[in-house]
Scaffold this active site. Structure first.
Site, PDB file in Angstrom:
ATOM      1  N   GLU A  58       0.855  -1.191   0.000  1.00 21.51           N
ATOM      2  CA  GLU A  58       0.000   0.000   0.000  1.00 21.51           C
ATOM      3  C   GLU A  58       0.898   1.250   0.000  1.00 21.51           C
ATOM      4  O   GLU A  58       1.928   1.288   0.672  1.00 21.51           O
ATOM      5  CB  GLU A  58      -0.875  -0.011   1.271  1.00 21.51           C
ATOM      6  CG  GLU A  58      -1.826   1.174   1.363  1.00 21.51           C
ATOM      7  CD  GLU A  58      -2.715   1.130   2.623  1.00 21.51           C
ATOM      8  OE1 GLU A  58      -2.314   0.523   3.626  1.00 21.51           O
ATOM      9  OE2 GLU A  58      -3.813   1.711   2.576  1.00 21.51           O
ATOM     10  N   LYS A 130      -9.999   1.540  -2.233  1.00 18.58           N
ATOM     11  CA  LYS A 130     -10.195   1.123  -0.831  1.00 18.58           C
ATOM     12  C   LYS A 130     -11.603   1.512  -0.382  1.00 18.58           C
ATOM     13  O   LYS A 130     -11.977   2.697  -0.439  1.00 18.58           O
ATOM     14  CB  LYS A 130      -9.136   1.796   0.038  1.00 18.58           C
ATOM     15  CG  LYS A 130      -9.075   1.315   1.470  1.00 18.58           C
ATOM     16  CD  LYS A 130      -7.904   2.024   2.161  1.00 18.58           C
ATOM     17  CE  LYS A 130      -7.551   1.425   3.494  1.00 18.58           C
ATOM     18  NZ  LYS A 130      -6.335   2.047   4.057  1.00 18.58           N
ATOM     19  N   CYS A 172      -5.646  -3.118   2.739  1.00 18.72           N
ATOM     20  CA  CYS A 172      -5.359  -2.928   4.158  1.00 18.72           C
ATOM     21  C   CYS A 172      -6.593  -3.040   5.065  1.00 18.72           C
ATOM     22  O   CYS A 172      -7.071  -4.136   5.304  1.00 18.72           O
ATOM     23  CB  CYS A 172      -4.620  -1.605   4.360  1.00 18.72           C
ATOM     24  SG  CYS A 172      -3.661  -1.616   5.898  1.00 18.72           S
TER      25      CYS A 172
HETATM   26  O1  LIG Z   1      -6.623  -1.900  10.409  1.00 18.29           O
HETATM   27  C1  LIG Z   1      -5.536  -1.570  10.851  1.00 18.29           C
HETATM   28  O2  LIG Z   1      -5.200  -1.798  12.002  1.00 18.29           O
HETATM   29  C2  LIG Z   1      -4.537  -0.875   9.985  1.00 18.29           C
HETATM   30  C3  LIG Z   1      -5.140  -0.401   8.723  1.00 18.29           C
HETATM   31  C4  LIG Z   1      -4.278   0.475   7.934  1.00 18.29           C
HETATM   32  O3  LIG Z   1      -3.171   0.786   8.306  1.00 18.29           O
HETATM   33  C5  LIG Z   1      -4.732   0.962   6.647  1.00 18.29           C
HETATM   34  O4  LIG Z   1      -5.886   0.736   6.273  1.00 18.29           O
HETATM   35  O5  LIG Z   1      -3.920   1.558   5.932  1.00 18.29           O
END
Ligand SMILES: O=C(O)CCC(=O)C(=O)O
Length: 305
Positions: A58, A130, A172
């Protein structure tokens, strides 16, 4: 309960993948040069034979910072990152799951966190925005509010990876919502893997990174593949967790990186999927008569690019 005859694996053959765990900084040109070098190196140094797919983390062309997304945002497909990845896919004849980049949508000036997948001929074959924005506040831990500058996508993304079969894509925080993987795995999508470029952090990473990857794999009896940036030890910005990994459909971790810059190789074996679905037949025992309203057939919005 009647278990239907074992489905033939959706895979044409095993899929050989490399995960590029790299550290991105403020210099976009340097980030893109690094991506090019890492992909070239992955192809050259593969320990599992000729690669089929390379995956990036990401936000690999920018810092992972709410106040920076707009500065680094690009148009898709005309932006420079899209053309560099397309050329790399073509040059090496491989699929590339291009982590994610901040995308500027010119029609409404919104910014999305977007992942593109390229075919071996350099075509974009999938685009996932996302869907669930990372807005958290853990006192003494981490506060991050993507929704300050980003907008969320509005579709699940499932697509055909050539002869290998269908796969799903999330980014993510999307992994915390089991629905995307469940949409990808069940009929008619029947995906064999979920790919999640992700940048967990040093607060939630140790708590949930492996747990979520293994849960989505076990829930859906597919591979989960997570690619993180490397940790910026000593840096003052966002501290990514690292630990890029691949989990098999039994829930077993079959490849994992440490915290620094690294390339991880893994082979997604086609024979494991029917074996696990035969042995533990949850894939065939779904009771949509009971919970149709949650993820009922025909009610999902799947991305068609
Ligand atoms: O869900 C998490 O703990 C981290 C998510 C995250 O870092 C993101 O979505 O970029």
């Amino acid at each position: 309960m009647t278990v239907p005859p074992v489905l033939k694996s959706p895979l044409a053959k095993s899929l050989k993948v490399a995960l590029i765990q790299l550290k991105a900084g403020a210099d976009k040109a340097a980030n893109l040069a690094k991506v090019t070098k890492f992909i070239d190196d992955a192809v050259k140094t593969s320990t599992i034979g000729s690669l089929d797919l390379v995956m990036l983390p990401e936000c690999f062309n920018s810092p992972y910072a709410v106040d920076q997304f707009r500065n680094y945002a690009e148009l898709i497909p005309s932006g420079e990152t899209t053309s560099i990845l397309s050329e790399l896919a073509k040059k090496h004849g491989i699929y590339i799951i291009g982590g994610s980049i901040p995308e500027l949508a010119p029609e409404d000036n919104k910014i999305f966190n977007t992942s593109l997948t390229f075919s071996p001929s350099g075509e974009i074959i999938a685009k996932h925005r996302k869907a669930h924005l990372f807005d958290i506040d853990i006192p003494g831990g981490i506060t991050f509010q993507e929704s300050v500058t980003l907008s969320g996508g509005d579709k699940a993304t499932v697509f055909k990876l050539g002869d290998f079969g269908n796969v799903g894509l999330g980014i993510c925080y999307d992994i915390r919502f089991p629905e995307l993987a469940s949409i990808a795995s069940r009929s008619p999508n029947n995906s064999f893997a979920m790919f999640y470029p992700g940048a967990f952090n040093t607060t939630t990473g140790p708590l949930h990174w492996h747990l979520l990857a293994r849960s989505r794999a076990v829930d859906n009896q597919l591979y989960t593949v997570l690619c993180s940036p490397a940790r910026d030890v000593g840096g003052s910005g966002y501290q990514a967790y690292g630990h890029s990994l691949v989990v098999d459909p039994f829930g077993k971790i079959i490849a994992e990186a440490g915290e620094g810059e690294e390339i991880v190789f893994a082979e997604l074996d086609k024979d494991v999927i029917p074996k696990v679905r035969e042995g533990i037949p949850v894939h065939y025992q779904r009771r949509f008569d009971i919970y149709e309203d949650i993820v009922g057939e025909g009610k999902v919005k799947v991305s068609d690019l």
